[in-house]
Design a protein around this motif. Sequence first.
Motif, PDB file in Angstrom:
ATOM      1  N   LYS A 123       0.834  -1.214   0.000  1.00 55.98           N
ATOM      2  CA  LYS A 123       0.000   0.000   0.000  1.00 55.98           C
ATOM      3  C   LYS A 123       0.862   1.256   0.000  1.00 55.98           C
ATOM      4  O   LYS A 123       0.578   2.226  -0.690  1.00 55.98           O
ATOM      5  CB  LYS A 123      -0.890   0.013   1.247  1.00 55.98           C
ATOM      6  CG  LYS A 123      -2.320  -0.376   1.015  1.00 55.98           C
ATOM      7  CD  LYS A 123      -3.101  -0.169   2.295  1.00 55.98           C
ATOM      8  CE  LYS A 123      -4.351  -0.987   2.309  1.00 55.98           C
ATOM      9  NZ  LYS A 123      -5.055  -0.898   3.596  1.00 55.98           N
ATOM     10  N   VAL A 178       2.609   1.690  -3.387  1.00 54.67           N
ATOM     11  CA  VAL A 178       1.655   2.200  -4.390  1.00 54.67           C
ATOM     12  C   VAL A 178       1.426   3.695  -4.159  1.00 54.67           C
ATOM     13  O   VAL A 178       1.358   4.487  -5.098  1.00 54.67           O
ATOM     14  CB  VAL A 178       0.320   1.414  -4.308  1.00 54.67           C
ATOM     15  CG1 VAL A 178      -0.761   2.088  -5.135  1.00 54.67           C
ATOM     16  CG2 VAL A 178       0.524  -0.006  -4.786  1.00 54.67           C
ATOM     17  N   MET A 232      -7.603   5.128 -11.579  1.00 55.86           N
ATOM     18  CA  MET A 232      -7.539   4.008 -10.629  1.00 55.86           C
ATOM     19  C   MET A 232      -8.486   2.895 -11.066  1.00 55.86           C
ATOM     20  O   MET A 232      -8.138   1.714 -10.983  1.00 55.86           O
ATOM     21  CB  MET A 232      -7.915   4.524  -9.233  1.00 55.86           C
ATOM     22  CG  MET A 232      -7.606   3.554  -8.134  1.00 55.86           C
ATOM     23  SD  MET A 232      -5.836   3.339  -7.982  1.00 55.86           S
ATOM     24  CE  MET A 232      -5.776   2.373  -6.497  1.00 55.86           C
ATOM     25  N   LYS A 246      -7.495  -0.957 -11.991  1.00 51.78           N
ATOM     26  CA  LYS A 246      -8.156  -2.142 -11.423  1.00 51.78           C
ATOM     27  C   LYS A 246      -8.665  -3.060 -12.535  1.00 51.78           C
ATOM     28  O   LYS A 246      -8.565  -4.271 -12.438  1.00 51.78           O
ATOM     29  CB  LYS A 246      -9.337  -1.697 -10.550  1.00 51.78           C
ATOM     30  CG  LYS A 246      -8.918  -1.269  -9.163  1.00 51.78           C
ATOM     31  CD  LYS A 246     -10.174  -0.930  -8.392  1.00 51.78           C
ATOM     32  CE  LYS A 246      -9.860  -0.339  -7.049  1.00 51.78           C
ATOM     33  NZ  LYS A 246     -11.055   0.200  -6.415  1.00 51.78           N
ATOM     34  N   PHE A 260      -2.362  -3.938  -9.344  1.00 52.44           N
ATOM     35  CA  PHE A 260      -1.006  -3.392  -9.337  1.00 52.44           C
ATOM     36  C   PHE A 260       0.047  -4.415  -9.739  1.00 52.44           C
ATOM     37  O   PHE A 260       1.196  -4.319  -9.338  1.00 52.44           O
ATOM     38  CB  PHE A 260      -0.687  -2.820  -7.956  1.00 52.44           C
ATOM     39  CG  PHE A 260      -1.583  -1.679  -7.598  1.00 52.44           C
ATOM     40  CD1 PHE A 260      -1.457  -0.479  -8.245  1.00 52.44           C
ATOM     41  CD2 PHE A 260      -2.585  -1.829  -6.654  1.00 52.44           C
ATOM     42  CE1 PHE A 260      -2.297   0.572  -7.948  1.00 52.44           C
ATOM     43  CE2 PHE A 260      -3.424  -0.785  -6.352  1.00 52.44           C
ATOM     44  CZ  PHE A 260      -3.292   0.428  -6.994  1.00 52.44           C
TER      45      PHE A 260
END
Lengths: 240, 199
Positions: free
Chosen positions: A135, A138, A196, A200, A205
């Motif tokens: 996280k 990213v 984003m 997805k 990612f």
Amino acid sequence: MTKGIYTLEFPRQSLVINSTNSNSPAVVLVSALSYALAVSISTSIAALFTALLMPLTFILTKRFKLSHLVKINIVNIIMIFTLAMTWPIFIDGLVMGAVIALRVNMICVAFGVMIYPLGTAGMYEALCVLNVPMKLRVLVILTLRGIYTLSERYSSSITSVKLRAPELSGMMRLKVFAYMIGNILLQTSERSENIMRAVKCRGGFGGFKQSENDGFNLRDIVMMTGYAFYVLGIVLLNNA
Amino acid sequence: MHISEGILSGSVLVTCWAGTIIGTAYGLKHTDTDKTVRTALISSAFFLASLVNVRIGPSSTHLSLLAPMGIILGNSVFPAVLVALMLQALLFHFGGLLVLGANTFVMGGAALLTHVIFGKAIREGKGRAHVRVMSFIAGVFAVMAGASLAGAFLGMTDRNFIGAVKILLIAHVPLALVEGAVTMFLVMWLKRAAPEFLS
């Protein structure tokens, strides 16, 4: 808005990634940070002079330009003067300021040669090897992207504000500035959320995993051992 | 508000890193994938704010946007501050990487405190005047809380820093007032244009 009220100092060339170090970024990062920690806790003259050997070597071998230290040392002079004036005894404040200035210079040279050339890509790789949560990694990538997007939008917004209202002043200036920030944030937020969603749809990612690589080679192990002994030497001299 | 390398003692550096790691872990736990984009965006805004010069009379200052960060991001503020400060250190050599823990603790702590103290009042405030006053105070508080935390760490390193800390606090007063005004206008605009941004 009058000239120079809100100027964005954003040297884009500094975002160019230029890594020349062949060692693993994680090893370089850990070595430089452990050296910086040893320098930060050093108070004895022997330890500080031993720590000075590495930055001096970098300067003498022309891996670091002294001109990069000019800006830092202007701040250092102000800091030394402030400490001397506010310390209970003038001379003690002066000495404390000088020791801090020496430490700052040593750490700057070490980071300038070792860490800063890694750039954001190298840093990302180091974070992968050091098992920093996905996280957070990213977040680093998205923030870097956000910086590009926001700076572009900011530049165009500031140009339009300057053209529409060149003579703003006082509270109105701050009001326009705040509204502009809000507007930019909203527009960019919508765009980023769409991106984003696209990320997805493509499978999350997974693409970032390309940077997560390999272990350490012999060169890395030699570097780590060398730095461990050097840092240990500084710490022991400081405690002697 | 950035503390430079080489000033803080080893024990203070370690304590700050411990606090930052806990705050970041807590923040990441409260950041779901959908919120990551907004967190990154606010982190970028915080990064850029430090590059924007705002003139105050004959001199100029850099904004920090700590209060808007705290109000918008809430519990996720620590990771955002950590990443922004790390990129500042890497790209512009502001602050440093060893004191990254301390700087994150100072600024993230101030933003988180602002969220805890003023967040609810600003989000749920009934009258415009009430929200306006609360957001102005939040802006002033965030900057002064950050400066006070930085001063506390300097004091913990060496008691003789107290004189310099007083100067540091006084120097932050004009910035705090500007931040208060910017936070007030920004919050009022967001409440009107995009209230979901503050939720």
